[in-house]
Design an enzyme around this catalytic site. Structure first.
Site, mmCIF file in Angstrom:
data_model
loop_
_atom_site.group_PDB
_atom_site.id
_atom_site.type_symbol
_atom_site.label_atom_id
_atom_site.label_comp_id
_atom_site.label_asym_id
_atom_site.label_seq_id
_atom_site.Cartn_x
_atom_site.Cartn_y
_atom_site.Cartn_z
ATOM 1 N N ALA A 1 0.889 -1.303 0.062
ATOM 2 C CA ALA A 1 -0.117 0.040 -0.025
ATOM 3 C C ALA A 1 0.865 1.416 0.054
ATOM 4 C CB ALA A 1 -0.856 -0.075 1.377
ATOM 5 N N SER B 1 -1.362 -2.588 -5.666
ATOM 6 C CA SER B 1 -2.393 -2.823 -4.741
ATOM 7 C C SER B 1 -3.612 -2.181 -4.838
ATOM 8 C CB SER B 1 -1.544 -2.416 -3.421
ATOM 9 O OG SER B 1 -2.507 -2.259 -2.296
ATOM 10 N N GLN C 1 -4.334 -6.518 -7.339
ATOM 11 C CA GLN C 1 -4.720 -7.143 -6.200
ATOM 12 C C GLN C 1 -5.891 -6.617 -5.727
ATOM 13 O OE1 GLN C 1 -4.023 -5.208 -2.981
ATOM 14 N NE2 GLN C 1 -5.282 -6.728 -2.191
ATOM 15 N N TYR D 1 -9.344 -6.688 -2.794
ATOM 16 C CA TYR D 1 -9.830 -7.285 -1.426
ATOM 17 C C TYR D 1 -11.392 -7.335 -1.838
ATOM 18 C CZ TYR D 1 -5.843 -6.027 1.161
ATOM 19 O OH TYR D 1 -4.501 -6.165 2.118
ATOM 20 N N THR E 1 -6.538 -11.349 -2.360
ATOM 21 C CA THR E 1 -5.973 -11.321 -0.809
ATOM 22 C C THR E 1 -6.991 -11.727 0.044
ATOM 23 O OG1 THR E 1 -4.384 -9.706 -1.352
ATOM 24 C CG2 THR E 1 -4.434 -10.185 0.712
ATOM 25 N N ARG F 1 -0.949 -4.069 14.777
ATOM 26 C CA ARG F 1 0.457 -3.844 14.396
ATOM 27 C C ARG F 1 0.496 -2.787 15.364
ATOM 28 N NH1 ARG F 1 -1.343 -3.580 8.024
ATOM 29 N NH2 ARG F 1 -1.956 -5.829 8.191
ATOM 30 N N LYS G 1 -4.194 -15.063 -2.997
ATOM 31 C CA LYS G 1 -2.741 -14.738 -2.197
ATOM 32 C C LYS G 1 -3.217 -14.834 -0.772
ATOM 33 C CE LYS G 1 -0.021 -10.773 -1.257
ATOM 34 N NZ LYS G 1 -0.271 -10.080 0.041
ATOM 35 N N HIS H 1 1.343 -12.601 4.203
ATOM 36 C CA HIS H 1 1.241 -11.052 4.372
ATOM 37 C C HIS H 1 2.654 -10.390 5.080
ATOM 38 C CE1 HIS H 1 -2.229 -8.480 3.202
ATOM 39 N NE2 HIS H 1 -1.611 -7.433 3.814
ATOM 40 N N GLY I 1 9.799 -12.188 2.871
ATOM 41 C CA GLY I 1 11.366 -12.590 3.587
ATOM 42 C C GLY I 1 12.441 -12.776 2.246
#
Ligand code: FNR
Length: 357
Positions: free
Chosen positions: A79, A106, A128, A130, A156, A165, A228, A252, A285
């Protein structure tokens, strides 16, 4: 400053972005176990190189959904690129076009899907999405990206709710007033008084999302659908049964459910379950070309990078993202050659020392 590896860009971004922006990009959910394990897991894997195989020529090209890309690394949807660089997603789109790889734009972009397409007219792009409570909103955006030539829909599925977070809560993170989720410009005006999450009305995403919505999306569009956020063989099997064209093994970036395994550790069981019926991709990663080699050896057709692309933007916009991709490309080519692989088809599980895992 000579940028040698992706962590150099990470360091630069950390120094130059505002604290709230850095914290937002860096964030994982809860204790960040999964976010950190995504990186550590690659370091536990050891390789079994082959020698004396004439690696004077190395071909890094591969394909996704039948389209050739220069190497098996694309850009994951992340994003708010304008927080990192004023041209935002337009710069990302140009960089991926120049490098000839895949950019997953996104939903939460700070440039619109139209602006992204115009910035890089020959770029290979997926969109992508939602699922929104207001299905018309989902339908409208699907129609727009179809018309603009985006080549697949990436649904997603790991965000029925946003993960916790901690620093975003502490910082009360939200988009500054001059930026917005451009794809929905003007669409939420009547709701501005409701509680917001990252500048979007908090209840926009639909937590009732289920497999029947995948069928609904298929009825809506003929674009290939990629799911995803799959982490188990059970869900991979369901995805294949539902006729999707691809799976992205993803947690994610560790931002949703903390405590799930690193994606590289989930990949083999999913590849085994799918047995080549659909393409399997992964993200999470990836920081070196060596990581890419390991993921491809374990069955990923292509991997995607999230945070590193944003660090590249923070460094130098389009040029920074290009540099990130170029470094990964060079490292991947070198790792291929040093392990005796002349082309991507030669990278397989024999390269992995399973006895150690
Ligand atoms: C994401 N991710 C994400 N995923 C998605 O489907 N839609 C989105 O809008 C976002 N936004 C987003 C923002 C930021 C700041 C991050 C770090 C991540 C998840 C992303 O696509 C991908 O799964 C991870 O980023 C991959 O992990 P790495 O490469 O960041 O370690």
């Amino acid at each position: 400053m000579t940028m040698v590896c992706l962590s150099d860009f990470e360091e630069y971004a950390k120094q130059h972005l505002s604290k709230a922006t850095w914290d937002y990009y860096e964030a994982g959910a809860d204790d960040c176990c999964t976010r950190d394990d995504n990186l550590q897991a690659y370091k536990r894997i050891r390789l079994r190189p082959r020698i004396l195989r004439d690696v004077s020529l190395n071909d890094t090209r591969t394909s996704v959904l039948g389209t050739e890309i220069s190497f098996p690394v694309g850009i994951a949807p992340t994003a708010f690129h304008c927080l990192a660089w004023h041209e935002g997603e337009q710069a990302t789109a140009r960089a991926t076009e120049a490098v000839n790889t895949c950019y997953i734009a996104s939903t939460y972009s700070t440039c619109s899907v139209e602006e992204i397409a115009a910035a890089a007219p020959n770029g290979y792009r997926w969109f992508q999405l939602y699922l929104y409570r207001d299905r018309k909103l989902s339908e409208q955006i699907v129609r727009r990206v179809e018309a603009l030539g985006y080549k697949a829909l990436v649904l997603t599925v790991d965000v029925p709710y946003t993960g916790k977070r901690r620093n975003d809560i502490r910082n009360q993170f939200k988009l500054p007033p001059h930026l917005m989720v451009k794809n929905f410009e003007g669409m939420f005006q009547e709701q501005t008084s409701t509680q917001e999450e990252y500048g979007i009305p908090a209840n926009t995403l639909d937590p009732s999302i289920s497999w029947k919505d995948v069928c609904w999306l298929q009825s809506l569009s003929r674009l290939p659908i990629i799911i995803k956020g799959i982490l188990t063989k059970e869900d991979a099997e369901l995805a294949v049964e539902h006729g999707v064209q691809g799976i992205i093994v993803s947690n994610h970036g560790g931002r949703q459910l903390d405590g799930v395994p690193a994606t590289i550790d989930c990949l083999p069981e999913i590849v085994d379950a799918v047995q080549g019926r659909v393409e399997v991709y992964m993200d999470g990663g990836i920081r070196t070309g060596n990581d890419v080699l390991k993921a491809v050896a374990l069955g990923a057709k292509c991997v995607f990078i999230g945070r590193p692309a944003v660090w590249g933007l923070a460094y130098k916009g389009e040029e920074g993202v290009r540099e990130i991709l170029q470094i990964l490309h060079d490292e991947f080519r070198l790792s291929m050659a040093l392990s005796g692989c002349r082309n991507v088809a030669e990278i397989n599980r024999n390269l992995i020392q399973f006895s150690r895992l």
